[in-house]
Design a protein around this motif. Structure first.
Motif, PDB file in Angstrom:
ATOM      1  N   PHE A   9       0.833  -1.198   0.000  1.00  0.00           N
ATOM      2  CA  PHE A   9       0.000   0.000   0.000  1.00  0.00           C
ATOM      3  C   PHE A   9       0.873   1.256   0.000  1.00  0.00           C
ATOM      4  CE2 PHE A   9      -2.740   3.053   2.482  1.00  0.00           C
ATOM      5  CZ  PHE A   9      -3.738   3.196   1.532  1.00  0.00           C
ATOM      6  N   ALA A  10       1.976   1.196   0.724  1.00  0.00           N
ATOM      7  CA  ALA A  10       2.861   2.362   0.823  1.00  0.00           C
ATOM      8  C   ALA A  10       3.473   2.720  -0.525  1.00  0.00           C
ATOM      9  CB  ALA A  10       3.961   2.096   1.845  1.00  0.00           C
ATOM     10  N   ILE A  11       3.980   1.726  -1.231  1.00  0.00           N
ATOM     11  CA  ILE A  11       4.645   1.994  -2.509  1.00  0.00           C
ATOM     12  C   ILE A  11       3.628   2.296  -3.605  1.00  0.00           C
ATOM     13  CG2 ILE A  11       6.036   0.945  -4.345  1.00  0.00           C
ATOM     14  CD1 ILE A  11       7.482  -0.624  -2.087  1.00  0.00           C
ATOM     15  N   ASN A  12       2.589   1.479  -3.678  1.00  0.00           N
ATOM     16  CA  ASN A  12       1.653   1.593  -4.795  1.00  0.00           C
ATOM     17  C   ASN A  12       0.684   2.763  -4.656  1.00  0.00           C
ATOM     18  OD1 ASN A  12       2.972  -0.675  -5.600  1.00  0.00           O
ATOM     19  ND2 ASN A  12       1.239  -2.064  -5.384  1.00  0.00           N
ATOM     20  N   HIS A  13       0.411   3.189  -3.412  1.00  0.00           N
ATOM     21  CA  HIS A  13      -0.483   4.343  -3.236  1.00  0.00           C
ATOM     22  C   HIS A  13       0.164   5.514  -2.507  1.00  0.00           C
ATOM     23  CE1 HIS A  13      -3.660   7.060  -2.258  1.00  0.00           C
ATOM     24  NE2 HIS A  13      -3.447   6.868  -0.966  1.00  0.00           N
ATOM     25  N   ILE A  14       0.578   5.301  -1.255  1.00  0.00           N
ATOM     26  CA  ILE A  14       0.996   6.431  -0.422  1.00  0.00           C
ATOM     27  C   ILE A  14       2.135   7.220  -1.057  1.00  0.00           C
ATOM     28  CG2 ILE A  14       1.990   7.112   1.793  1.00  0.00           C
ATOM     29  CD1 ILE A  14       0.563   4.710   3.057  1.00  0.00           C
ATOM     30  N   GLY A  15       3.173   6.519  -1.500  1.00  0.00           N
ATOM     31  CA  GLY A  15       4.320   7.206  -2.081  1.00  0.00           C
ATOM     32  C   GLY A  15       3.950   8.029  -3.298  1.00  0.00           C
ATOM     33  N   HIS A  16       3.116   7.462  -4.156  1.00  0.00           N
ATOM     34  CA  HIS A  16       2.698   8.193  -5.351  1.00  0.00           C
ATOM     35  C   HIS A  16       1.814   9.388  -4.996  1.00  0.00           C
ATOM     36  CE1 HIS A  16       3.622   4.643  -8.169  1.00  0.00           C
ATOM     37  NE2 HIS A  16       4.417   5.639  -8.487  1.00  0.00           N
ATOM     38  N   ALA A  17       0.932   9.210  -4.012  1.00  0.00           N
ATOM     39  CA  ALA A  17       0.057  10.317  -3.618  1.00  0.00           C
ATOM     40  C   ALA A  17       0.874  11.483  -3.070  1.00  0.00           C
ATOM     41  CB  ALA A  17      -0.958   9.837  -2.582  1.00  0.00           C
ATOM     42  N   LEU A  18       1.887  11.176  -2.259  1.00  0.00           N
ATOM     43  CA  LEU A  18       2.740  12.242  -1.724  1.00  0.00           C
ATOM     44  C   LEU A  18       3.542  12.898  -2.841  1.00  0.00           C
ATOM     45  CD1 LEU A  18       3.959  13.852   0.607  1.00  0.00           C
ATOM     46  CD2 LEU A  18       5.637  12.004   0.908  1.00  0.00           C
ATOM     47  N   LEU A  42      -5.963 -13.719  -9.012  1.00  0.00           N
ATOM     48  CA  LEU A  42      -5.522 -13.185  -7.730  1.00  0.00           C
ATOM     49  C   LEU A  42      -6.707 -13.092  -6.777  1.00  0.00           C
ATOM     50  CD1 LEU A  42      -2.911 -12.459  -9.293  1.00  0.00           C
ATOM     51  CD2 LEU A  42      -2.842 -10.343  -7.970  1.00  0.00           C
ATOM     52  N   PRO A  43      -6.451 -13.151  -5.479  1.00  0.00           N
ATOM     53  CA  PRO A  43      -7.549 -12.978  -4.518  1.00  0.00           C
ATOM     54  C   PRO A  43      -8.249 -11.642  -4.733  1.00  0.00           C
ATOM     55  CG  PRO A  43      -5.565 -13.772  -3.416  1.00  0.00           C
ATOM     56  CD  PRO A  43      -5.160 -13.411  -4.812  1.00  0.00           C
ATOM     57  N   ASP A  44      -9.552 -11.618  -4.496  1.00  0.00           N
ATOM     58  CA  ASP A  44     -10.326 -10.396  -4.708  1.00  0.00           C
ATOM     59  C   ASP A  44      -9.813  -9.257  -3.835  1.00  0.00           C
ATOM     60  OD1 ASP A  44     -11.865 -11.885  -6.395  1.00  0.00           O
ATOM     61  OD2 ASP A  44     -13.638 -11.946  -5.092  1.00  0.00           O
ATOM     62  N   ALA A  45      -9.795  -8.057  -4.419  1.00  0.00           N
ATOM     63  CA  ALA A  45      -9.461  -6.866  -3.647  1.00  0.00           C
ATOM     64  C   ALA A  45     -10.449  -6.723  -2.494  1.00  0.00           C
ATOM     65  CB  ALA A  45      -9.513  -5.633  -4.542  1.00  0.00           C
ATOM     66  N   LYS A  46      -9.943  -6.259  -1.353  1.00  0.00           N
ATOM     67  CA  LYS A  46     -10.794  -6.127  -0.171  1.00  0.00           C
ATOM     68  C   LYS A  46     -10.473  -4.812   0.518  1.00  0.00           C
ATOM     69  CE  LYS A  46     -12.289  -8.660   3.956  1.00  0.00           C
ATOM     70  NZ  LYS A  46     -12.061  -9.868   4.799  1.00  0.00           N
ATOM     71  N   TYR A  47     -11.243  -3.774   0.190  1.00  0.00           N
ATOM     72  CA  TYR A  47     -11.019  -2.448   0.770  1.00  0.00           C
ATOM     73  C   TYR A  47     -11.974  -2.242   1.940  1.00  0.00           C
ATOM     74  CZ  TYR A  47     -10.093   2.563   1.079  1.00  0.00           C
ATOM     75  OH  TYR A  47      -9.721   3.807   1.524  1.00  0.00           O
ATOM     76  N   THR A  48     -11.421  -2.190   3.132  1.00  0.00           N
ATOM     77  CA  THR A  48     -12.218  -1.881   4.317  1.00  0.00           C
ATOM     78  C   THR A  48     -12.051  -0.409   4.668  1.00  0.00           C
ATOM     79  OG1 THR A  48     -10.358  -2.707   5.635  1.00  0.00           O
ATOM     80  CG2 THR A  48     -12.211  -4.208   5.261  1.00  0.00           C
ATOM     81  N   SER A  49     -10.810  -0.002   4.854  1.00  0.00           N
ATOM     82  CA  SER A  49     -10.485   1.401   5.093  1.00  0.00           C
ATOM     83  C   SER A  49      -9.017   1.598   4.766  1.00  0.00           C
ATOM     84  CB  SER A  49     -10.745   1.795   6.549  1.00  0.00           C
ATOM     85  OG  SER A  49      -9.807   1.155   7.406  1.00  0.00           O
ATOM     86  N   ALA A  50      -8.655   2.833   4.471  1.00  0.00           N
ATOM     87  CA  ALA A  50      -7.249   3.123   4.198  1.00  0.00           C
ATOM     88  C   ALA A  50      -6.400   2.848   5.430  1.00  0.00           C
ATOM     89  CB  ALA A  50      -7.096   4.577   3.757  1.00  0.00           C
ATOM     90  N   GLU A  51      -6.945   3.140   6.597  1.00  0.00           N
ATOM     91  CA  GLU A  51      -6.199   2.904   7.832  1.00  0.00           C
ATOM     92  C   GLU A  51      -5.843   1.433   7.988  1.00  0.00           C
ATOM     93  OE1 GLU A  51      -4.312   2.948  11.458  1.00  0.00           O
ATOM     94  OE2 GLU A  51      -4.674   4.591  10.041  1.00  0.00           O
ATOM     95  N   GLU A  52      -6.782   0.554   7.659  1.00  0.00           N
ATOM     96  CA  GLU A  52      -6.510  -0.872   7.814  1.00  0.00           C
ATOM     97  C   GLU A  52      -5.542  -1.383   6.752  1.00  0.00           C
ATOM     98  OE1 GLU A  52      -9.306  -4.739   7.905  1.00  0.00           O
ATOM     99  OE2 GLU A  52      -9.604  -3.309   9.543  1.00  0.00           O
ATOM    100  N   LEU A  53      -5.534  -0.759   5.590  1.00  0.00           N
ATOM    101  CA  LEU A  53      -4.557  -1.148   4.574  1.00  0.00           C
ATOM    102  C   LEU A  53      -3.154  -0.698   4.973  1.00  0.00           C
ATOM    103  CD1 LEU A  53      -6.462  -0.351   1.254  1.00  0.00           C
ATOM    104  CD2 LEU A  53      -6.265  -2.532   2.457  1.00  0.00           C
ATOM    105  N   ALA A  54      -3.071   0.471   5.565  1.00  0.00           N
ATOM    106  CA  ALA A  54      -1.766   0.996   5.978  1.00  0.00           C
ATOM    107  C   ALA A  54      -1.237   0.287   7.218  1.00  0.00           C
ATOM    108  CB  ALA A  54      -1.869   2.494   6.242  1.00  0.00           C
ATOM    109  N   HIS A  55      -2.148  -0.032   8.134  1.00  0.00           N
ATOM    110  CA  HIS A  55      -1.767  -0.672   9.394  1.00  0.00           C
ATOM    111  C   HIS A  55      -2.672  -1.886   9.617  1.00  0.00           C
ATOM    112  CE1 HIS A  55      -0.681   3.691  10.113  1.00  0.00           C
ATOM    113  NE2 HIS A  55       0.479   3.073  10.237  1.00  0.00           N
ATOM    114  N   PRO A  56      -2.369  -3.006   8.976  1.00  0.00           N
ATOM    115  CA  PRO A  56      -3.228  -4.187   9.104  1.00  0.00           C
ATOM    116  C   PRO A  56      -3.385  -4.630  10.557  1.00  0.00           C
ATOM    117  CG  PRO A  56      -1.616  -4.481   7.345  1.00  0.00           C
ATOM    118  CD  PRO A  56      -1.224  -3.242   8.083  1.00  0.00           C
ATOM    119  N   THR A  57      -4.567  -5.140  10.858  1.00  0.00           N
ATOM    120  CA  THR A  57      -4.803  -5.725  12.173  1.00  0.00           C
ATOM    121  C   THR A  57      -4.147  -7.106  12.227  1.00  0.00           C
ATOM    122  OG1 THR A  57      -6.834  -6.827  11.483  1.00  0.00           O
ATOM    123  CG2 THR A  57      -7.027  -4.540  12.251  1.00  0.00           C
TER     124      THR A  57
END
Length: 324
Positions: A111-120, A151-166
């Motif tokens: 998530f960091a490389i594919n989204h966060i880094g590009h967004a910043l 590939l396994p289906d994408a599963k978007y719950t929240s950005a917070e959970e993608l950045a910091h998985p439980t």
């Protein structure tokens, strides 16, 4: 030589990005073309310059997993006073098939490389976008469960959970983290399109953004974090049996990186493609993305989380908010 505009391509040193860079540098010899990645062991910029007999392609190092490096990169960009960016291709991407990994900033790596880094990177470069700048984000058909990519289906719950998985979601397959990050790419494109379209700044309002699925491309660097057997199959065997793969997988959307690279260049710069914004392309065809990608609440969740957690100063918040 004095250049009139810049082109910036992340992941431009190999595979899809390399062939896209080759085509754009050929088309625009009067533009400064900057390719960035963690490394360029094969001297991609030198290779392209030699092929074209030009000198307008340069390589700059950038690790998108490290936010401090992104900030330093933009400072370097401003110090070097590169021309306004006409084409910004946010193309780099990785998947980590093994156990969950984290960046130096504490975010899940995919998530960091594919989204966060590009967004910043995009947000900090907002003041340097040219009028009618074109932004293309490389996504993937794997974001859409209806495409049945394997590939396994994408599963978007929240950005917070993608950045910091439980503890539970940290057990999700690495390939699912990848497909979900590609969904995040599409969500972000749609959120950005709305904000550009609503901007009171004429320069920003003139900019366009689209998401791009280049297709399955055996031989690229996508699986560099996989085990040796997978890497051998990906780099040596599969590129030689693409027609068979198309039959076995039931899709024509399996291509050589040379083909998809030329398509990415077309999507960035052709007059025909530049008429579009806030849409999704599979190759050169505009199609609907996944149903989930049109969920405005998820688009806003991703956008708002990114601003809250990644922007570190008031100036950065302003750039994320497209007011600078």
């Amino acid at each position: 030589m004095s250049y009139s505009r810049s082109i910036l391509i992340t992941g431009g040193t190999a595979g899809l990005g390399y062939y896209c860079t080759l085509e754009l540098a050929r088309q625009f010899p009067n533009y400064q073309v900057i390719i960035v990645s963690r490394s360029s062991s094969q001297d991609a910029a030198g290779s392209i310059n030699k092929i074209l007999g030009q000198n307008n392609v340069n390589y700059l190092r950038l690790d998108l997993s490290d936010l401090s490096q992104i900030r330093s990169f933009v400072q370097q960009w401003e110090t070097n006073k590169y021309p306004p960016i006409q084409y910004l291709l946010l193309n780099a991407g990785l998947q980590f098939p093994g156990p969950v990994e984290y960046t130096v900033n504490g975010y899940e790596k995919t998530f960091a490389i594919n989204h966060i880094g590009h967004a910043l990177l995009f947000s900090l470069l907002v003041p340097h976008l040219a009028h009618a700048a074109r932004i293309v984000v490389t996504s993937s058909g794997t974001h859409d469960p209806a495409q049945k990519t394997g590939l396994p289906d994408a599963k978007y719950t929240s950005a917070e959970e993608l950045a910091h998985p439980t503890k539970i979601t940290a057990q999700n397959p690495g390939r699912q983290r990848y497909s979900t990050s590609k969904l995040a790419n599409v969500l972000w494109v749609y959120a950005l399109h709305r904000r550009l379209n609503e901007s009171k700044d004429a320069r920003l309002k003139s900019c366009t953004v689209v998401a791009f699925d280049p297709g399955l491309m055996p031989g690229t660097g996508l699986v560099r974090e996989a085990n040796p057997v997978v890497r051998f199959l990906w780099h040596v065997i599969l590129p030689r049996v693409i027609p068979l793969l198309r039959v076995l997988l039931g899709t024509p959307n399996i291509k050589l990186p040379q083909v998809s690279g030329a398509t990415l260049a077309w999507l960035a710069s052709s007059k025909e493609a530049l008429l579009s914004s806030g849409v999704y392309y599979e190759g050169r065809e505009q199609i609907r993305s996944s149903e989930e990608s049109y969920d405005v609440s998820k688009q806003n969740d991703l956008w708002d989380w990114t601003v809250r957690n990644v922007a570190s100063t008031e100036e950065e918040v302003a750039r994320f908010s497209l007011t600078d």
